[in-house]
Design an enzyme around this catalytic site. Sequence first.
Site, mmCIF file in Angstrom:
data_model
loop_
_atom_site.group_PDB
_atom_site.id
_atom_site.type_symbol
_atom_site.label_atom_id
_atom_site.label_comp_id
_atom_site.label_asym_id
_atom_site.label_seq_id
_atom_site.Cartn_x
_atom_site.Cartn_y
_atom_site.Cartn_z
ATOM 1 N N ASP A 165 0.794 -1.235 0.000
ATOM 2 C CA ASP A 165 0.000 0.000 0.000
ATOM 3 C C ASP A 165 0.824 1.281 0.000
ATOM 4 O OD1 ASP A 165 -2.112 -1.683 0.116
ATOM 5 O OD2 ASP A 165 -2.800 -1.110 2.099
ATOM 6 N N GLN A 682 19.065 -6.141 -22.124
ATOM 7 C CA GLN A 682 19.131 -5.342 -20.891
ATOM 8 C C GLN A 682 18.523 -3.945 -21.043
ATOM 9 O OE1 GLN A 682 23.173 -6.124 -18.801
ATOM 10 N NE2 GLN A 682 23.287 -7.145 -20.778
#
Length: 798
Positions: A165, A682
């Site tokens: 949260d 990447q």
Amino acid sequence: MAPHQPPPTLPGKGKRIAMMTSGGDSPGMNGAIRAVIRTAIERGCEAYCIYEGYEGLVQGGNLIRKMGWSDVRGWLSEGGTLIGTARCMAFYERPGRLQAAKNMVLNGIDALVICGGDGSLTGADKFRAEWPGLIEELVQKKELTAQQIAPYKHLNIVGLVGSIDNDMSGTDATIGCFSALARICEMVDYIEATASSHSRAFVIEVMGRHCGWLALMAGVACGADFVFIPEKPRADDWQQEMCKVIAEHRKIGKRKTIVLIAEGAHDRHGNKISAEQIKVLLSDPTKCGLSLDTRITTLGHVQRGGTAVAYDRYLSTLQGVEAVNAILDATPETPTPFIAINENKITRKPLVQAVIDTKEVAKAIDAQDYDRAMKLRDTEFSDFYEAYMTTTATSLNTDLALPAQKHMRIAIIHVGAPAGGVNAATRAAVAYCLTRGHTPIAIHNGFAGLARHHDDKPVGSVREFDWLEVDGWASRGGSEIGMNRELPEESGMAYIAELFAKYKFDGLFLIGGFEAFHALSQLRKAQTEYSSLCIPMTLLPATISNNVPGTEYSLGSDTCLNELVAYCDKIKQSASASRRRVFVIETQGGRSGYIATLAGLSVGAVAVYTPEEGVHINMLAADINHLKDVFANDSGQSRAGRLILINEKASKVYNGKLIADMIREEAENRFEARDSVPGHVQQGGTPSAMDRTRAVRLAIKCIEHLEKFEDRSDAKLKEDPLSSSVIGIKGASVVFSPMKDVEQNETDWKNRRPKDEFWMYLKATVDTLSGRPAVPPPHKPLSGISAKDAKRGLSADN
Ligand SMILES: Nc1ncnc2c1ncn2[C@@H]1O[C@H](COP(=O)(O)OP(=O)(O)OP(=O)(O)O)[C@@H](O)[C@H]1O
Ligand SMILES: O=P(O)(O)OC[C@H]1O[C@](O)(CO)[C@@H](O)[C@@H]1O
Ligand SMILES: [Mg+2]
């Protein structure tokens, strides 16, 4: 059954440290457990886990278990929490806490690390405050003796904030919130494709009981059309406001509508706003005339499950290490801490205050004092709210528009190699420019595009942005306007200056890596000669290598780490399944070992080789011997896959393949070795949620910064060192640094990286947590005359 007697206290400074997870699980909790257990053992303590949150503390018995080093092997890549969690009713009441205190004493636990959300840490704070009374009561009730409680007079607790949260005050991020955000963004990206195909609206409900962080950040990252959060309910006419914004977006040609709603959303009077209510508004032609084909998606627990993103893995690891340090540093007078992160800095802060501040937010929301609720959330939260409001509806925020004489022609250019977040930053900058009345101008294909294609027919490389097109860039990888490494001097600075004059640029916003930094340096220096270059210029660093001086974070580095971690997880699975196999993985990163080190930290690599440290024969020998020991002590049944990471420029001689061959040779058929190169994978596909959100926040700050110089004369502009600047995250702050200063004092030009790399201290943590033995320090390389003398036997230093 709890033991009847506490065990004898440990000799010296050794403590029994227990780790617990509590509340809703969150990705990264396992990384915290691994770090706490291993650091505790490494520091001469005994490590324990309390299973099933406070329930385990209350019940005791088999739910409190001693842990060994290898018990947590491989935990970094597991989702959820492997020691279980619970919402424990008994702990809310004093009798439950009394029982928990008794179990702590009987198990000889000196210190507790609790990883949980605001509730868990509130419980921890209460437990700490009550502790003296609890143990006294246990003596009075004859459940424990005065002698038994004597060594446990002070409760040593440290909090780690683990929750999706992100609702705890005092820290910018909780362990798990970026993983949940990543999952939400992934889902919204998927939904966008189908929404666009059918020209539909979607109302997407995300988690966050009393906190709108997930909804807001997903709104920023995905460019949602409208967001509902509990801290800042919309005005009473929110129905009209939402319909107006969406109608406007549809009018400019958007085919999809995304509305994000936090599960705790409500109006200004505290009445819940539901997804269903919004759906009715959007679809029913009689309500506000939109008549959109609308669907609801409730993401639910998908957001909480799954493996952690790279950030949560290294955050939880570093915070776990810090928690143990805090325990061992504590005296009876030390206020109980929790471990926070502010921007890029991990700190200890008083738990009591954080709990008070967190409660204050809830109180402010309950009292419908929303301005206060926003103020009480961290500054980052308000920044993101402003950023969201500015980038969502460019033509509706008329109050933000500047008077015509302050409007600027702002050029935006990408320089270097692609990095995640570059397009999101551009989108945000364009939105902000349009909101303010500026003219944002794209320079396509970097300085090469400017120099050689600016007047191409039918369209040149210098042209105004089209908002409808740019609006879809929030989640795009790569560079939509094109980028390359060419520097302005390659075409001649006089010519570049001529083009700046021709297109009447009033400001320049560069996004890119070390070449962008170099380009800005060249342009700045040329200001003495060319008046057209005397404009404000600022750089937003963006490169997977994270090697731009002036910042500890470059856009794209987080995306890259996530790609690397996902890659390494797969390789590790293969290594584990094949049993007794080592993979040597070569990472990118130029001459900076940042991504190799951070990826090593996030996947639990046995060794990381960086250009900063180099690779030496003694180092390799020590690591190979360590691997031999590890495999010799391994039963063959354990899932013993091992990873070594090596940066592409760590050594001119020892590359991944050679090291894998050496390991194989030395293993003498006792274990296997392979090398693997992920290469340009990447750079990542879709940028990470962190890169996307930070891109928005930082890009807006950059344009705001350029605005400050709008009316400066050439002389005045040159006088102000911040007129050419680089934005960066440094420690706990976001700062603009003067280019001249950074170029001259902070840049290792030869190695194309900052002189002081903030992350270097992390190398030791990677080594400690993987159990790597102390490696002999390399000789300092000689150069110039001293090298020549040494080779001729003329120097003492050989
Ligand atoms: N005020 C309190 N007093 C004592 N214990 C508490 C208190 N608040 C919470 N706890 C304990 O912590 C547990 C977890 O709290 P909660 O359910 O609020 O989750 P959380 O830690 O906030 O995590 P998340 O919100 O991320 O799920 C509770 O079940 C309870 O055992
Ligand atoms: O998993 P449970 O117990 O249903 O709880 C759901 C709640 O937990 C959280 O995921 C974390 O607090 C909230 O966002 C959500 O409201
Ligand atoms: Mg909570």
